[in-house]
Design a protein around this motif. Structure first.
Motif, PDB file in Angstrom:
ATOM      1  N   ALA A 189       5.078  11.516  -1.610  1.00 23.49           N
ATOM      2  CA  ALA A 189       6.206  12.422  -1.868  1.00 23.49           C
ATOM      3  C   ALA A 189       7.168  11.827  -2.882  1.00 23.49           C
ATOM      4  N   ASN A 190       7.484  10.548  -2.749  1.00 18.46           N
ATOM      5  CA  ASN A 190       8.413   9.922  -3.682  1.00 18.46           C
ATOM      6  C   ASN A 190       7.780   9.704  -5.051  1.00 18.46           C
ATOM      7  N   SER A 191       6.492   9.411  -5.078  1.00 12.30           N
ATOM      8  CA  SER A 191       5.802   9.268  -6.354  1.00 12.30           C
ATOM      9  C   SER A 191       5.815  10.577  -7.129  1.00 12.30           C
ATOM     10  N   LYS A 192       5.653  11.676  -6.417  1.00 15.26           N
ATOM     11  CA  LYS A 192       5.659  12.990  -7.065  1.00 15.26           C
ATOM     12  C   LYS A 192       6.981  13.251  -7.766  1.00 15.26           C
ATOM     13  N   VAL A 193       8.079  12.828  -7.152  1.00 13.98           N
ATOM     14  CA  VAL A 193       9.391  12.995  -7.778  1.00 13.98           C
ATOM     15  C   VAL A 193       9.501  12.115  -9.020  1.00 13.98           C
ATOM     16  N   GLY A 205      16.283   8.736  -9.008  1.00 15.15           N
ATOM     17  CA  GLY A 205      16.899   7.501  -8.561  1.00 15.15           C
ATOM     18  C   GLY A 205      16.712   7.268  -7.084  1.00 15.15           C
ATOM     19  N   SER A 206      16.900   8.322  -6.298  1.00 12.94           N
ATOM     20  CA  SER A 206      16.720   8.209  -4.849  1.00 12.94           C
ATOM     21  C   SER A 206      15.270   7.876  -4.500  1.00 12.94           C
ATOM     22  N   ALA A 207      14.325   8.518  -5.186  1.00 16.53           N
ATOM     23  CA  ALA A 207      12.908   8.266  -4.913  1.00 16.53           C
ATOM     24  C   ALA A 207      12.538   6.832  -5.270  1.00 16.53           C
ATOM     25  N   HIS A 208      13.010   6.377  -6.417  1.00 14.70           N
ATOM     26  CA  HIS A 208      12.676   5.021  -6.844  1.00 14.70           C
ATOM     27  C   HIS A 208      13.291   3.985  -5.909  1.00 14.70           C
ATOM     28  N   THR A 209      14.536   4.212  -5.514  1.00 15.90           N
ATOM     29  CA  THR A 209      15.193   3.280  -4.596  1.00 15.90           C
ATOM     30  C   THR A 209      14.482   3.248  -3.251  1.00 15.90           C
ATOM     31  N   ALA A 210      14.071   4.423  -2.758  1.00 16.73           N
ATOM     32  CA  ALA A 210      13.366   4.480  -1.475  1.00 16.73           C
ATOM     33  C   ALA A 210      12.065   3.680  -1.521  1.00 16.73           C
ATOM     34  N   LEU A 211      11.302   3.844  -2.607  1.00 13.68           N
ATOM     35  CA  LEU A 211      10.047   3.115  -2.739  1.00 13.68           C
ATOM     36  C   LEU A 211      10.280   1.615  -2.896  1.00 13.68           C
ATOM     37  N   THR A 212      11.289   1.263  -3.698  1.00 13.60           N
ATOM     38  CA  THR A 212      11.565  -0.160  -3.913  1.00 13.60           C
ATOM     39  C   THR A 212      12.031  -0.828  -2.631  1.00 13.60           C
ATOM     40  N   ASP A 213      12.903  -0.153  -1.883  1.00  7.57           N
ATOM     41  CA  ASP A 213      13.345  -0.712  -0.598  1.00  7.57           C
ATOM     42  C   ASP A 213      12.172  -0.879   0.364  1.00  7.57           C
ATOM     43  N   TYR A 214      11.277   0.105   0.361  1.00 10.74           N
ATOM     44  CA  TYR A 214      10.099   0.047   1.225  1.00 10.74           C
ATOM     45  C   TYR A 214       9.239  -1.172   0.871  1.00 10.74           C
ATOM     46  N   LEU A 215       8.972  -1.357  -0.433  1.00  8.39           N
ATOM     47  CA  LEU A 215       8.151  -2.495  -0.853  1.00  8.39           C
ATOM     48  C   LEU A 215       8.894  -3.809  -0.664  1.00  8.39           C
ATOM     49  N   ASP A 216      10.208  -3.788  -0.835  1.00  4.39           N
ATOM     50  CA  ASP A 216      11.010  -4.994  -0.610  1.00  4.39           C
ATOM     51  C   ASP A 216      10.836  -5.483   0.826  1.00  4.39           C
ATOM     52  N   ALA A 217      10.917  -4.538   1.760  1.00  4.31           N
ATOM     53  CA  ALA A 217      10.741  -4.900   3.169  1.00  4.31           C
ATOM     54  C   ALA A 217       9.320  -5.388   3.437  1.00  4.31           C
TER      55      ALA A 217
END
Length: 422
Positions: A189-193, A205-217
């Protein structure tokens, strides 16, 4: 369809409109024709009539150079005087890269020049060698068969995008990275955005931040409990002080996005193209020689060219090419979909012909920034096309071509959905 007005809001604040360019300069990007959805638009094809290098009027009135010729693109893709830095003032992109808290560096090495690009890329390039990827063929074959088993056991018609095109590359890249596949709906879903040409900067920005936070964790988890996967290897680089945690997360986002988005679109779009060319489909389905399938994949990559808004660069110095001088600081758009239809290189380029040698295509770019994951993409496509058509020989589209929802609104071309039956 995507139009310049759709994406004007993403224009860089530092990009200047050239007032000395005549208003007759062609507009870019022109919409594709619904009558010929596999081909570049007639207006885009007409750019070649202006020569292999020509000015276009793009987002916000900017006037980058469009490069349409195969030879000229091949030359420029290896020219160090062209920068891929997303933060460059005149980088002619429909997506403003400065959309997340880390700025352009959060896009990882895909938006960096050497030596930083080379430093980061070397950390993961060994995972994508042809030898290592080829060793994955039995696993990819098993995954493909299991997905098709579920398709055959389910209702008809079925959306091929959701049933096959997205799951296979998502499964493969998740396993390679060490990303839980149970989270696939979140990252899809976030990649699609992120690849949408019409989403707002705030949404991207929200999609990229969500993915980056996910990978950061996830990087933190792998540092504490490493496994035999790519995120764990990045975590080891963080422990060694060769990579920051945020750099590792950004690389994870890049690999997760690139590992499923482009291949998924090639699976669905290539399937539809073959259904529209049954004689080509039959050659793949009935092939005893694996080289026929290899050739077919290269031809589909050439014919479809799913990176359909070009590869963008900025000139660092004046560059003389094809009788023009591209001044330092000007934007450049390398139109691979036109290079791949260049009649000087490919005979009858508008014809899908899986018997031709299409290896000179530029679907994966070139130079130091060629697509790192191309061996993996090739492998997945070589497995999925013949397997799909052999196991479901009566596969057909469940709706007319004019009702198929193409991704006119995305940076990566493909299909939103493809209902099929058998």
């Amino acid at each position: 369809m995507t139009s310049p007005s759709d994406i004007d809001e993403t224009r860089s604040d530092t990009e200047e409109t050239r007032s000395d360019i005549d208003e007759t300069v062609p507009q870019f990007p022109p919409p594709r024709s619904a009558a010929c959805p596999f081909d570049p638009s007639p207006e885009l094809r007409a750019l070649a009539d202006h020569g292999p290098v020509t000015r276009v009027r793009s987002w916000g009135g900017s006037t980058p150079w469009a490069v349409t010729g195969h030879a000229e693109q091949k030359e420029l893709l290896t020219d160090p005087r062209l920068s891929v830095d997303f933060a460059a003032p005149n980088f002619p992109s429909p997506i403003d890269p400065r959309h997340s808290r880390g700025g352009a560096t959060d896009l990882s090495f895909v938006g960096m020049d050497d030596p930083e690009h080379a430093r980061l890329r070397r950390m993961i390039s060994g995972t994508f060698t042809i030898k290592r990827v080829e060793a994955m063929r039995p696993t990819v074959q098993r995954m493909t068969d299991e997905i098709i088993d579920r398709m055959l056991a389910g209702p008809r018609p079925v959306d091929l995008v959701q049933a096959l095109a997205l799951p296979l590359p998502s499964l493969v890249i998740s396993q390679m990275l060490g990303v839980p596949y149970d989270d696939h709906e979140f990252f899809q879903a976030n990649s699609k955005v992120l690849v949408s040409a019409t989403a707002s900067g705030a949404d991207r920005g929200s999609a990229h931040t969500a993915l980056t936070d996910y990978l950061d964790a996830l990087v933190s988890q792998k540092i504490a409990d490493p496994g035999d996967d790519l995120i764990s290897k990045l975590g080891a680089q963080v422990r060694a002080g060769k990579l920051t945690a945020r750099e590792a997360a950004a690389m994870g986002v890049l690999l997760l996005l690139g590992g499923h988005e482009t291949t998924a679109n090639m699976i669905s779009l290539g399937t539809l193209a073959l259904l529209r060319h049954p004689e080509q489909l039959a050659m793949i389905r009935d092939a005893d020689d694996p080289q026929i399938v290899v050739n077919a994949v290269e031809e589909l990559l050439r014919y479809l060219s799913i990176v359909h808004l070009g590869r963008r660069r900025t000139a660092l110095e004046d560059i003389d090419i094809a009788g023009h001088t591209i001044p330092a600081g000007d934007g450049v758009i390398l139109l691979g979909e036109l290079a791949n239809r260049d009649p000087a290189v490919f005979t009858a380029p508008d014809r899908l012909d899986i018997t031709r040698n299409a290896r000179r295509h530029q679907a994966f770019g070139g130079g130091t920034h060629h697509c790192l994951g191309q061996p993996l993409a090739r492998l997945e496509l070589q497995v999925i096309y013949p397997t799909l058509f052999r196991r479901i020989p009566t596969l057909r589209a469940a709706i007319p071509l004019q009702e198929v929802k193409f991704k006119y609104d995305a940076v990566i071309y493909g299909l939103h959905e493809l209902p099929v039956t058998w």
